[in-house]
Design a protein around this motif. Structure first.
Motif, mmCIF file in Angstrom:
data_model
loop_
_atom_site.group_PDB
_atom_site.id
_atom_site.type_symbol
_atom_site.label_atom_id
_atom_site.label_comp_id
_atom_site.label_asym_id
_atom_site.label_seq_id
_atom_site.Cartn_x
_atom_site.Cartn_y
_atom_site.Cartn_z
ATOM 1 N N ARG A 68 27.902 137.317 70.696
ATOM 2 C CA ARG A 68 27.650 138.645 72.223
ATOM 3 C C ARG A 68 26.149 138.777 71.795
ATOM 4 O O ARG A 68 25.931 139.277 73.236
ATOM 5 N N ALA A 69 25.666 139.653 70.481
ATOM 6 C CA ALA A 69 24.986 140.455 70.397
ATOM 7 C C ALA A 69 23.571 139.697 71.036
ATOM 8 O O ALA A 69 22.893 140.521 71.546
ATOM 9 N N GLY A 70 23.396 137.781 71.007
ATOM 10 C CA GLY A 70 22.292 137.225 71.174
ATOM 11 C C GLY A 70 22.091 137.618 72.628
ATOM 12 O O GLY A 70 21.522 137.895 73.789
ATOM 13 N N ALA A 71 23.727 137.359 73.371
ATOM 14 C CA ALA A 71 24.110 137.074 74.635
ATOM 15 C C ALA A 71 23.249 138.279 75.588
ATOM 16 O O ALA A 71 23.168 138.333 76.953
ATOM 17 N N HIS A 72 23.551 139.816 74.828
ATOM 18 C CA HIS A 72 22.951 140.829 75.600
ATOM 19 C C HIS A 72 21.535 140.643 75.881
ATOM 20 O O HIS A 72 21.102 141.294 76.252
ATOM 21 N N ALA A 106 30.059 134.828 63.500
ATOM 22 C CA ALA A 106 29.322 134.303 64.751
ATOM 23 C C ALA A 106 29.842 134.368 66.281
ATOM 24 O O ALA A 106 28.824 134.678 66.489
ATOM 25 N N ILE A 107 30.839 134.825 66.411
ATOM 26 C CA ILE A 107 31.315 134.901 68.108
ATOM 27 C C ILE A 107 30.395 136.453 68.127
ATOM 28 O O ILE A 107 29.790 136.831 69.569
ATOM 29 N N ASN A 108 30.458 137.817 66.921
ATOM 30 C CA ASN A 108 29.786 138.738 67.287
ATOM 31 C C ASN A 108 28.486 138.328 66.798
ATOM 32 O O ASN A 108 27.871 139.535 67.645
ATOM 33 N N ARG A 132 20.728 129.381 73.286
ATOM 34 C CA ARG A 132 21.393 131.414 72.885
ATOM 35 C C ARG A 132 22.897 131.586 73.727
ATOM 36 O O ARG A 132 23.505 132.666 72.728
ATOM 37 N N GLN A 133 22.794 131.238 74.108
ATOM 38 C CA GLN A 133 23.857 131.510 74.962
ATOM 39 C C GLN A 133 25.234 130.605 75.010
ATOM 40 O O GLN A 133 26.805 130.773 75.436
ATOM 41 N N LEU A 134 25.436 129.959 74.233
ATOM 42 C CA LEU A 134 26.543 128.718 74.420
ATOM 43 C C LEU A 134 27.410 129.406 72.812
ATOM 44 O O LEU A 134 26.889 129.797 71.877
ATOM 45 N N THR A 166 3.001 130.502 78.667
ATOM 46 C CA THR A 166 2.704 128.946 78.469
ATOM 47 C C THR A 166 3.775 128.537 77.710
ATOM 48 O O THR A 166 5.133 127.345 77.732
ATOM 49 N N GLU A 167 3.361 128.699 76.656
ATOM 50 C CA GLU A 167 4.099 128.260 75.415
ATOM 51 C C GLU A 167 5.791 127.587 75.378
ATOM 52 O O GLU A 167 6.597 127.406 75.101
ATOM 53 N N ALA A 168 5.885 130.063 75.156
ATOM 54 C CA ALA A 168 7.616 130.217 75.505
ATOM 55 C C ALA A 168 8.611 129.414 77.412
ATOM 56 O O ALA A 168 9.069 129.175 76.966
ATOM 57 N N ALA A 169 7.754 129.360 77.987
ATOM 58 C CA ALA A 169 7.809 128.985 78.924
ATOM 59 C C ALA A 169 8.880 127.929 79.145
ATOM 60 O O ALA A 169 9.357 127.096 79.459
ATOM 61 N N ALA A 170 7.611 126.971 78.097
ATOM 62 C CA ALA A 170 8.113 124.788 77.286
ATOM 63 C C ALA A 170 8.626 124.754 77.206
ATOM 64 O O ALA A 170 10.446 123.835 78.042
ATOM 65 N N GLY A 171 10.230 126.037 76.549
ATOM 66 C CA GLY A 171 11.015 126.077 75.390
ATOM 67 C C GLY A 171 12.155 127.157 76.447
ATOM 68 O O GLY A 171 13.087 127.062 75.147
ATOM 69 N N SER A 172 11.767 128.100 76.968
ATOM 70 C CA SER A 172 12.362 128.694 77.450
ATOM 71 C C SER A 172 14.083 128.119 78.165
ATOM 72 O O SER A 172 15.107 128.950 77.410
ATOM 73 N N ALA A 173 14.365 126.982 79.261
ATOM 74 C CA ALA A 173 15.550 127.007 79.488
ATOM 75 C C ALA A 173 16.523 126.054 77.754
ATOM 76 O O ALA A 173 17.533 126.605 78.015
ATOM 77 N N GLN A 174 15.978 125.506 77.332
ATOM 78 C CA GLN A 174 16.795 124.901 75.997
ATOM 79 C C GLN A 174 16.755 126.137 74.837
ATOM 80 O O GLN A 174 18.148 125.837 75.038
ATOM 81 N N SER A 175 16.468 126.837 74.852
ATOM 82 C CA SER A 175 15.929 127.599 73.785
ATOM 83 C C SER A 175 16.821 128.486 74.371
ATOM 84 O O SER A 175 18.598 129.301 73.695
ATOM 85 N N THR A 176 17.460 129.223 75.874
ATOM 86 C CA THR A 176 18.331 129.853 76.543
ATOM 87 C C THR A 176 19.426 129.201 76.178
ATOM 88 O O THR A 176 20.567 130.144 75.962
ATOM 89 N N THR A 177 19.543 128.090 76.716
ATOM 90 C CA THR A 177 21.267 127.492 76.979
ATOM 91 C C THR A 177 21.710 127.285 75.664
ATOM 92 O O THR A 177 22.487 128.142 74.801
#
Length: 367
Positions: free
Chosen positions: A140-144, A135-137, A174-176, A161-172
């Motif tokens: 890390r691959a997704g974070a890069h 899971a860590i690997n 992915r980065q956790l 527009t659709e992508a931007a609506a959930g970009s903050a939540q999806s990025t968060t």
């Protein structure tokens, strides 16, 4: 005032009737040296009436233990000490755990079945190190490569527009990084020591089959009602939600340490294949279970099989004769034989005699 005086005349909260209480009885207060301060409080455990029904049958039976045995069980409840239950195989030692859980309203029984390879950690917790590393690997691959894959697939600004609506939540998301608690599952012993308001029932089945070191390894946990999970102790977060032995349930662990609030009702069974160390026996209350009487066997049959048949006494008498002749026999054999005897058209004294002899065979002979 002593613990017995505080408990009053009703210190016997367990009567071995197996009846489901309308209101779960209040257990007597633990002696000062068996009180613990675990937290935060865990939600009440789930119930498992189907498992109790398989083990016990209906709840309108008479006591299956004698007065002396019932007193030993109540003393273990009062003193918050494990019960070390001995007796021949198949006599119903493990059933006692379900009897206690049903009669005291303590929820689902936690079972820890012991084999020669069992270690203390098996009962406390399991850490899926391989799953966590994978899971860590993946994280890390997704974070890069944080770019939204949906947006790359659509190309250009299509769907921006659709992508931007959930970009903050999806990025968060992915980065956790993966949480260590997601890869830790508490075993039956580890789950029983969580800080519940009322004790859990833990069945440690056939401890005499364990490695010689396991009873000694259990001493610290049984005495202190607590243990550490090193993987969580090293974690900088300080608290984690981990999986438990109860299906689809999690628990909060702080600082990597688990400590009970109420010491669990621990039923340890042994077939007497070897002796336990004196230090271990000192921490347990011994209970030797004797073979049930004829009346108790009839009650067991009627409890499990609602159909009452005049053949019951005949089958029970045949079973008692087999037991008195020596060897090893199990209550399961009696139930199997009675169920067959009440099947339509089955003749115990005719063509079914050979099959009945097989069902009630001496288990010690190995065939």
């Amino acid at each position: 005032m002593s613990a017995n005086e505080q408990a009053g005349p009703h210190w016997r909260v367990f009567q071995a009737t197996g009846r489901v209480p309308e209101t779960p009885p209040r257990l007597p207060q633990a002696p000062p040296w068996r009180r613990f301060r675990g937290g935060p409080p865990e939600a009440a455990p789930p119930d498992d009436p189907e498992a109790a029904l398989r083990r016990l049958g209906r709840d309108d039976t008479t006591a299956q233990l004698g007065p002396d045995e019932i007193d030993v069980v109540n003393a273990a409840l009062l003193l918050r000490r494990p019960l070390l239950v001995t007796g021949p195989p198949g006599i119903g030692k493990s059933t006692l755990a379900y009897l206690l859980s049903r009669e005291l309203g303590l929820g689902r029984v936690l079972e820890w079945n012991i084999v020669s390879r069992t270690t203390l950690r098996d009962g406390l917790y399991d850490h899926d190190a391989m799953g966590r590393a994978q899971a860590i690997n993946a994280w890390r691959a997704g974070a890069h490569h944080p770019a939204d894959p949906v947006r790359r697939e659509r190309g250009g600004d299509a769907g921006a527009t659709e992508a931007a609506a959930g970009s903050a939540q999806s990025t968060t998301r992915r980065q956790l990084p993966p949480q260590v608690g997601d890869f830790i599952t508490l075993g039956p012993l580890g789950t029983a020591l969580l800080p519940y308001d009322r004790p859990r029932v833990l069945l440690v089945d056939e401890l005499d089959k364990s490695d010689i070191d396991l009873p000694n390894d259990l001493l610290h946990v049984l005495e202190n009602g607590s243990y550490d999970v090193p993987e969580l102790v090293r974690d900088a977060v300080g608290e984690a939600r981990v999986h438990t032995s109860d299906p689809a349930r999690r628990a909060l662990v702080r600082g990597g340490r688990v400590e009970c609030a109420e010491f669990p009702v621990v039923v340890i069974t042994s077939n007497g294949e070897r002796e336990f160390p004196a230090a271990f026996r000192r921490r347990c209350l011994p209970l030797e279970m004797r073979p049930p009487s004829r009346e108790q066997l009839l009650a067991i049959v009627h409890r499990h099989l609602e159909l009452r048949s005049p053949r019951a006494e005949e089958i029970v008498d045949l079973y008692v004769q087999q037991v008195q002749a020596g060897g090893t026999h199990s209550l399961d054999q009696l139930l199997n034989a009675y169920h067959m005897a009440t099947a339509g058209g089955f003749q115990v004294d005719g063509d079914g005699r050979t099959l009945m002899a097989m069902l009630l065979r001496d288990l010690a002979k190995g065939h």
